[in-house]
Design an enzyme around this catalytic site. Structure first.
Site, PDB file in Angstrom:
ATOM      1  N   ASN A   1      15.380 109.667  29.095  1.00  0.00           N
ATOM      2  CA  ASN A   1      14.807 110.455  30.185  1.00  0.00           C
ATOM      3  C   ASN A   1      14.843 109.737  31.533  1.00  0.00           C
ATOM      4  O   ASN A   1      14.180 110.155  32.475  1.00  0.00           O
ATOM      5  CB  ASN A   1      13.368 110.853  29.856  1.00  0.00           C
ATOM      6  CG  ASN A   1      13.298 111.734  28.633  1.00  0.00           C
ATOM      7  OD1 ASN A   1      12.913 111.276  27.568  1.00  0.00           O
ATOM      8  ND2 ASN A   1      13.705 112.985  28.762  1.00  0.00           N
TER       9      ASN A   1
ATOM     10  N   ILE B   1      13.440 109.736  36.950  1.00  0.00           N
ATOM     11  CA  ILE B   1      12.717 110.037  35.716  1.00  0.00           C
ATOM     12  C   ILE B   1      12.672 111.538  35.501  1.00  0.00           C
ATOM     13  O   ILE B   1      12.326 112.293  36.407  1.00  0.00           O
ATOM     14  CB  ILE B   1      11.277 109.494  35.789  1.00  0.00           C
ATOM     15  CG1 ILE B   1      11.302 107.994  36.077  1.00  0.00           C
ATOM     16  CG2 ILE B   1      10.512 109.797  34.511  1.00  0.00           C
ATOM     17  CD1 ILE B   1       9.973 107.430  36.519  1.00  0.00           C
ATOM     18  N   CYS B   2      13.036 111.961  34.306  1.00  0.00           N
ATOM     19  CA  CYS B   2      12.954 113.372  33.948  1.00  0.00           C
ATOM     20  C   CYS B   2      11.657 113.565  33.159  1.00  0.00           C
ATOM     21  O   CYS B   2      11.585 113.271  31.974  1.00  0.00           O
ATOM     22  CB  CYS B   2      14.162 113.790  33.121  1.00  0.00           C
ATOM     23  SG  CYS B   2      14.175 115.549  32.765  1.00  0.00           S
ATOM     24  N   LEU B   3      10.635 114.018  33.869  1.00  0.00           N
ATOM     25  CA  LEU B   3       9.322 114.230  33.278  1.00  0.00           C
ATOM     26  C   LEU B   3       8.746 115.502  33.892  1.00  0.00           C
ATOM     27  O   LEU B   3       8.685 115.624  35.121  1.00  0.00           O
ATOM     28  CB  LEU B   3       8.422 113.024  33.555  1.00  0.00           C
ATOM     29  CG  LEU B   3       7.019 113.038  32.969  1.00  0.00           C
ATOM     30  CD1 LEU B   3       7.067 113.114  31.443  1.00  0.00           C
ATOM     31  CD2 LEU B   3       6.254 111.802  33.414  1.00  0.00           C
TER      32      LEU B   3
END
Length: 169
Positions: free
Chosen positions: A128, A135-137
């Site tokens: 992620n 950041i993929c959140l």
């Protein structure tokens, strides 16, 4: 004011003179002063919360003699309250245990209504996190809420290290 020899005159008022106003050395305030001030106040409050959390964490560690803390911290990078440097420790029992990561946090002027931009500054190999540290959140994107603060964001990123999501950058 006329001074007579037999009268007592307060010396602080006798020699008053007009001092011309000098230009302020303060930075020029943007037109959206109210919004900037409220964001600045919120960030200062969050900074104090993080600092107090660290103090309590170290106090608890000292008193209980345990070997770990929450593993998150963040402080302003320089003079600007809008740019912070954060650190997170890899969670226990994960491949990231024992590692420490540096993150950059940049808060927009409309924070907390918009999420901060957060990137890993330390190289992090994770599904992620892309090669640039992005950041993929979900809570940093479409699931953002003004109820989140720095501590909860950093704890969520720390948790993400141990539990990757299917959504990748």
């Amino acid at each position: 004011m006329e001074v007579r020899p037999n009268e007592t005159v307060d010396s602080s008022t006798q020699y008053r003179r007009h001092v011309p106003a000098t230009p302020s050395k303060q930075p020029v305030v943007p037109s959206n002063t109210f919004e900037t001030t409220s964001v600045s106040q919120r960030l200062q409050k969050e900074l104090m919360s993080l600092m107090l959390m660290m103090v309590w964490t170290y106090l608890i560690l000292f008193l209980q003699m345990i070997g770990g803390d929450l593993g998150v911290s963040a402080f302003p990078e320089g003079e600007s309250i809008f740019a912070w440097i954060g650190t997170i420790a890899g969670g226990e029992g994960t491949a990231y245990e024992g590692l420490s990561y540096k993150l950059s946090l940049h808060f927009p002027l409309d924070y907390p209504f918009k999420p901060p931009q957060i990137k890993f500054e330390t190289m992090c190999f994770h599904p992620n996190v892309d090669q640039f540290g992005n950041i993929c959140l979900d809570i940093l994107q479409d699931k953002w809420s003004s109820a989140y603060d720095c501590r909860t964001i950093l704890l969520s990123i720390q948790s993400l290290l141990g539990e990757p999501t299917r959504i990748v950058p």
